[in-house]
Enzyme design. Sequence first.
Site, short mmCIF file in Angstrom:
data_model
loop_
_atom_site.label_atom_id
_atom_site.label_comp_id
_atom_site.label_asym_id
_atom_site.label_seq_id
_atom_site.Cartn_x
_atom_site.Cartn_y
_atom_site.Cartn_z
CG HIS A 1 -1.22 -45.10 -12.78
ND1 HIS A 1 -0.63 -44.42 -11.77
CD2 HIS A 1 -1.66 -43.81 -13.33
CE1 HIS A 1 -0.52 -43.21 -11.68
NE2 HIS A 1 -1.25 -42.62 -12.72
CG ASP B 1 -11.63 -31.81 -28.20
OD1 ASP B 1 -11.27 -30.70 -28.36
OD2 ASP B 1 -12.91 -32.35 -27.89
CB SER C 1 -3.33 -40.59 -13.95
OG SER C 1 -2.25 -40.58 -14.49
#
Length: 428
Positions: A214, A341, A356
């Site tokens: 991003h 998980d 990220s």
Amino acid sequence: MGEKVELGTLFPDYLAKRIFALIDDGEGNLIWEEEGFLLGSTQAAMEKAPIAAAPGLFKLELRLFGFVPLKKVILQVITPVKVMAGGQSIGVILNSTGVLVVGYSNIPGVLGTGSCPAREAGIMPGDLIIKVENATVHSDVQMSFLIDELARKREQIRLQVKRGGHLREYWVKPEFCRDTRRYRIGLLVRDGAAGVGTLTFYEAQTKKFGALGHEITDSESGRALDLSDGKIVMASVQGIQKGERSRIGEKIGVFFNESGVSGSITKNTKYGIFGTLHRDLTNPFFSHPLPVAMSSQVHEGTATMLTVLSGETIEAFQIYIKTVFPRPRPDGKSFIIEITDPDLLRRTGGIIRGMSGSPIIQNGKLVGAVTHVFVNDPKRGYGVLAELMLEEVGLIPATKNSAPNSLLLNKDAKPFLKPAYYPRCSPL
């Protein structure tokens, strides 16, 4: 014969079975897998899959019931791309040259009124001030000293400003501030920024990398930061602040400049940050380059995410790809993921800051990277397609430079499908 490309994914199932594809490349380089003959002026139903034997451009026309024209597209066949999976924790250091304008700060006058010379001159939040007169700016303290020193000698001073990749010059008349007892121009500035993220991939020969998934923006102005002087370095995760509903968690890291990850940033876009590594890296789970999945190969189901939660050790965690959007959103978000998980949920509460760019692997292919978290449900978040990141770094042809309504395939009997009409707007 290679993997199937389901052209029908471009249309709803009930409609796809009634649509036929007419392909004629003029040289017989495409065949239908089921029929085993070269495509000339042959029609075949959408549920069948074309196989690309060589790179190039091929014409395709979609027809309803085989005779009502719907759409003309171009098949662009490219060489398969493989990259090294990332997962390493990185420190992102921005703007080693210049200071970032984050806002205005009126200068109190003798009569109590305030003024802002920089705003009146046309300088805006998000601008990067590179020089004051002929002196290159490196910090906010240095710039403050330069303005005060020069203003005592002349009425106006010249600022060199970078905005949208272009350099501009502004003349500003500083004013004396009765509170600070120095000359000011009425700006709030910041001399760079730093943060922790994750490397998504790099290409072994060119050393080109992609990370974060991003865009990095200024928290005050919301504008994209100019990272042309930025760099990435190795980061060690020293602690975790767990995420919970309405509060995003984060990795707490320290940076190391001398070893491990090192690279220069050249681009900051809605699909991540991109640049060139200075050295090769290793991955404990994938020691060899992975093929990159195109959009048609990403599907709902289990996948693996690579990230660092302690020190510099990459770990693998199970996630689930819940929804794949037919087209990426304007901000680059391409699919929804959910952390499944138990170990990862116990340690982080879900997706946290610093994840990220964490690469997502499905069926042995790099499909994308983690980009955002749902604030009210940290177990879920968004991912961006790896193919979009590879476009930005120049490892595959950008669809915006291709023919209108084009599709992208790879050659060597492993076709990739890539609709070229993705909306091109900005993401996080």
